[in-house]
Every structure is written in C-alpha cells, then in structure tokens.
Design a protein around this motif. Sequence first.
Motif, PDB file in Angstrom:
ATOM      1  N   LEU A 166      -5.115-120.518 -27.921  1.00  0.00           N
ATOM      2  CA  LEU A 166      -4.163-119.723 -27.144  1.00  0.00           C
ATOM      3  C   LEU A 166      -4.633-118.283 -27.072  1.00  0.00           C
ATOM      4  CD1 LEU A 166      -0.602-120.783 -28.368  1.00  0.00           C
ATOM      5  CD2 LEU A 166      -1.642-121.189 -26.147  1.00  0.00           C
ATOM      6  N   GLU A 167      -4.540-117.716 -25.908  1.00  0.00           N
ATOM      7  CA  GLU A 167      -4.821-116.299 -25.751  1.00  0.00           C
ATOM      8  C   GLU A 167      -3.677-115.507 -26.384  1.00  0.00           C
ATOM      9  OE1 GLU A 167      -7.607-115.107 -24.699  1.00  0.00           O
ATOM     10  OE2 GLU A 167      -8.439-117.009 -23.992  1.00  0.00           O
ATOM     11  N   ARG A 168      -3.970-114.290 -26.789  1.00  0.00           N
ATOM     12  CA  ARG A 168      -2.970-113.442 -27.440  1.00  0.00           C
ATOM     13  C   ARG A 168      -1.720-113.312 -26.564  1.00  0.00           C
ATOM     14  NH1 ARG A 168      -3.436-110.554 -31.769  1.00  0.00           N
ATOM     15  NH2 ARG A 168      -5.693-110.621 -31.784  1.00  0.00           N
ATOM     16  N   ASN A 169      -0.550-113.431 -27.205  1.00  0.00           N
ATOM     17  CA  ASN A 169       0.763-113.296 -26.566  1.00  0.00           C
ATOM     18  C   ASN A 169       1.076-114.376 -25.529  1.00  0.00           C
ATOM     19  OD1 ASN A 169       1.423-110.959 -28.062  1.00  0.00           O
ATOM     20  ND2 ASN A 169       0.193-109.743 -26.653  1.00  0.00           N
ATOM     21  N   LYS A 170       0.370-115.500 -25.587  1.00  0.00           N
ATOM     22  CA  LYS A 170       0.659-116.621 -24.686  1.00  0.00           C
ATOM     23  C   LYS A 170       1.416-117.694 -25.454  1.00  0.00           C
ATOM     24  CE  LYS A 170      -1.500-115.042 -21.055  1.00  0.00           C
ATOM     25  NZ  LYS A 170      -0.897-114.851 -19.752  1.00  0.00           N
ATOM     26  N   LEU A 171       2.058-118.605 -24.713  1.00  0.00           N
ATOM     27  CA  LEU A 171       2.902-119.634 -25.307  1.00  0.00           C
ATOM     28  C   LEU A 171       2.362-121.020 -25.004  1.00  0.00           C
ATOM     29  CD1 LEU A 171       6.374-118.224 -24.209  1.00  0.00           C
ATOM     30  CD2 LEU A 171       5.250-117.916 -26.421  1.00  0.00           C
ATOM     31  N   LYS A 184      -2.658-116.713 -41.158  1.00  0.00           N
ATOM     32  CA  LYS A 184      -3.874-117.488 -40.912  1.00  0.00           C
ATOM     33  C   LYS A 184      -4.218-118.265 -42.183  1.00  0.00           C
ATOM     34  CE  LYS A 184      -7.391-114.103 -42.106  1.00  0.00           C
ATOM     35  NZ  LYS A 184      -8.540-113.358 -41.648  1.00  0.00           N
ATOM     36  N   GLY A 185      -4.761-119.445 -42.002  1.00  0.00           N
ATOM     37  CA  GLY A 185      -5.095-120.304 -43.125  1.00  0.00           C
ATOM     38  C   GLY A 185      -3.959-121.219 -43.555  1.00  0.00           C
ATOM     39  N   GLU A 186      -2.771-121.038 -42.979  1.00  0.00           N
ATOM     40  CA  GLU A 186      -1.633-121.881 -43.350  1.00  0.00           C
ATOM     41  C   GLU A 186      -1.650-123.196 -42.572  1.00  0.00           C
ATOM     42  OE1 GLU A 186       2.490-120.628 -44.286  1.00  0.00           O
ATOM     43  OE2 GLU A 186       1.806-118.710 -43.462  1.00  0.00           O
ATOM     44  N   LEU A 187      -1.242-124.260 -43.267  1.00  0.00           N
ATOM     45  CA  LEU A 187      -0.983-125.537 -42.653  1.00  0.00           C
ATOM     46  C   LEU A 187       0.528-125.647 -42.506  1.00  0.00           C
ATOM     47  CD1 LEU A 187      -1.959-128.313 -41.648  1.00  0.00           C
ATOM     48  CD2 LEU A 187      -1.656-129.138 -43.985  1.00  0.00           C
ATOM     49  N   VAL A 188       1.000-125.735 -41.278  1.00  0.00           N
ATOM     50  CA  VAL A 188       2.432-125.753 -40.994  1.00  0.00           C
ATOM     51  C   VAL A 188       2.831-127.198 -40.724  1.00  0.00           C
ATOM     52  CG1 VAL A 188       4.250-124.878 -39.493  1.00  0.00           C
ATOM     53  CG2 VAL A 188       2.227-123.471 -39.959  1.00  0.00           C
ATOM     54  N   TYR A 189       3.777-127.698 -41.494  1.00  0.00           N
ATOM     55  CA  TYR A 189       4.249-129.076 -41.371  1.00  0.00           C
ATOM     56  C   TYR A 189       5.640-129.073 -40.749  1.00  0.00           C
ATOM     57  CZ  TYR A 189       6.240-133.536 -42.833  1.00  0.00           C
ATOM     58  OH  TYR A 189       6.874-134.746 -42.853  1.00  0.00           O
ATOM     59  N   LEU A 246      -7.709-118.909 -37.685  1.00  0.00           N
ATOM     60  CA  LEU A 246      -8.292-117.582 -37.447  1.00  0.00           C
ATOM     61  C   LEU A 246      -7.306-116.431 -37.383  1.00  0.00           C
ATOM     62  CD1 LEU A 246     -10.841-118.593 -34.662  1.00  0.00           C
ATOM     63  CD2 LEU A 246     -11.261-118.327 -37.115  1.00  0.00           C
ATOM     64  N   GLU A 247      -6.095-116.694 -36.977  1.00  0.00           N
ATOM     65  CA  GLU A 247      -5.125-115.619 -36.740  1.00  0.00           C
ATOM     66  C   GLU A 247      -3.758-116.013 -37.276  1.00  0.00           C
ATOM     67  OE1 GLU A 247      -5.468-112.750 -34.580  1.00  0.00           O
ATOM     68  OE2 GLU A 247      -7.567-113.098 -34.094  1.00  0.00           O
ATOM     69  N   ASP A 248      -2.924-115.008 -37.542  1.00  0.00           N
ATOM     70  CA  ASP A 248      -1.522-115.259 -37.823  1.00  0.00           C
ATOM     71  C   ASP A 248      -0.885-115.755 -36.528  1.00  0.00           C
ATOM     72  OD1 ASP A 248      -2.120-114.110 -40.266  1.00  0.00           O
ATOM     73  OD2 ASP A 248      -1.054-112.242 -39.869  1.00  0.00           O
ATOM     74  N   GLY A 249       0.255-116.400 -36.627  1.00  0.00           N
ATOM     75  CA  GLY A 249       0.911-116.890 -35.424  1.00  0.00           C
ATOM     76  C   GLY A 249       2.402-117.043 -35.612  1.00  0.00           C
ATOM     77  N   ILE A 250       3.078-117.232 -34.501  1.00  0.00           N
ATOM     78  CA  ILE A 250       4.516-117.476 -34.507  1.00  0.00           C
ATOM     79  C   ILE A 250       4.736-118.864 -33.929  1.00  0.00           C
ATOM     80  CG2 ILE A 250       6.762-116.754 -33.622  1.00  0.00           C
ATOM     81  CD1 ILE A 250       5.585-113.901 -33.406  1.00  0.00           C
ATOM     82  N   ILE A 251       5.382-119.712 -34.728  1.00  0.00           N
ATOM     83  CA  ILE A 251       5.677-121.078 -34.306  1.00  0.00           C
ATOM     84  C   ILE A 251       7.170-121.293 -34.468  1.00  0.00           C
ATOM     85  CG2 ILE A 251       5.250-123.528 -34.730  1.00  0.00           C
ATOM     86  CD1 ILE A 251       2.529-122.707 -35.929  1.00  0.00           C
ATOM     87  N   ASN A 252       7.822-121.678 -33.390  1.00  0.00           N
ATOM     88  CA  ASN A 252       9.279-121.882 -33.398  1.00  0.00           C
ATOM     89  C   ASN A 252      10.007-120.667 -33.977  1.00  0.00           C
ATOM     90  OD1 ASN A 252       8.901-124.393 -32.273  1.00  0.00           O
ATOM     91  ND2 ASN A 252       8.964-125.455 -34.222  1.00  0.00           N
TER      92      ASN A 252
END
Length: 89
Positions: A45-50, A79-84, A67-73
């Motif tokens: 995903l490009e920065r600030n895209k959904l 970065k480095g987190e596995l989100v379940y 590679l990057e931090d992110g916002i999910i839901n």
Amino acid sequence: MQSSEVPSYSLSKQAGWLKVIAGNFGELSSAIPSYTNQFIYHLHLERNKLFSLETSSEMEYAAFLPLEDGIINDQEYQKGELVYFKMEA
C-alpha cells in the motif's frame, strides 16, 4: 516460481498492488496448488492509502507488517507485528 510468474493486481486509485502467493483473489489464482480456502497475499500500500478485504466469519485472518507501522481497523500497529483477527462468535 519466479516473481514475474506471481499473479498481481493493481489496486484502484493508485493505492498499491497485491500479489497472490497462494490461493485466489478474484479471478487471479496462484500457480501453487491449494487444497483449502487458505490464501497468502503480498500487499503493498502506498502511504495514506486504504485497502479493504471482504471476509468470511468462517475463516481466520492475519497480517504481518514487515517494513512500516500501520493502522488496521482503526488500531495502530508497529512494524514487525503479526496481527491476528479473531473469528466472530
């Protein structure tokens, strides 16, 4: 399998791309045989895209942020987190 052989899909509004490593996405299918409904996507995903994925309450999902931090839901992850994502009861 070479990178050029992996089916890919360009996301709308130049949001990025998705590669189908295993399983299916729409009409795209990986060359790797799949005997279950499991899938593995490489999503860029490009920065600030959904990106939104239609899900099934019968399946479990996870995402890895290499590679990057992110916002999910609406929740921030590092970065480095596995989100379940738990199945809804």
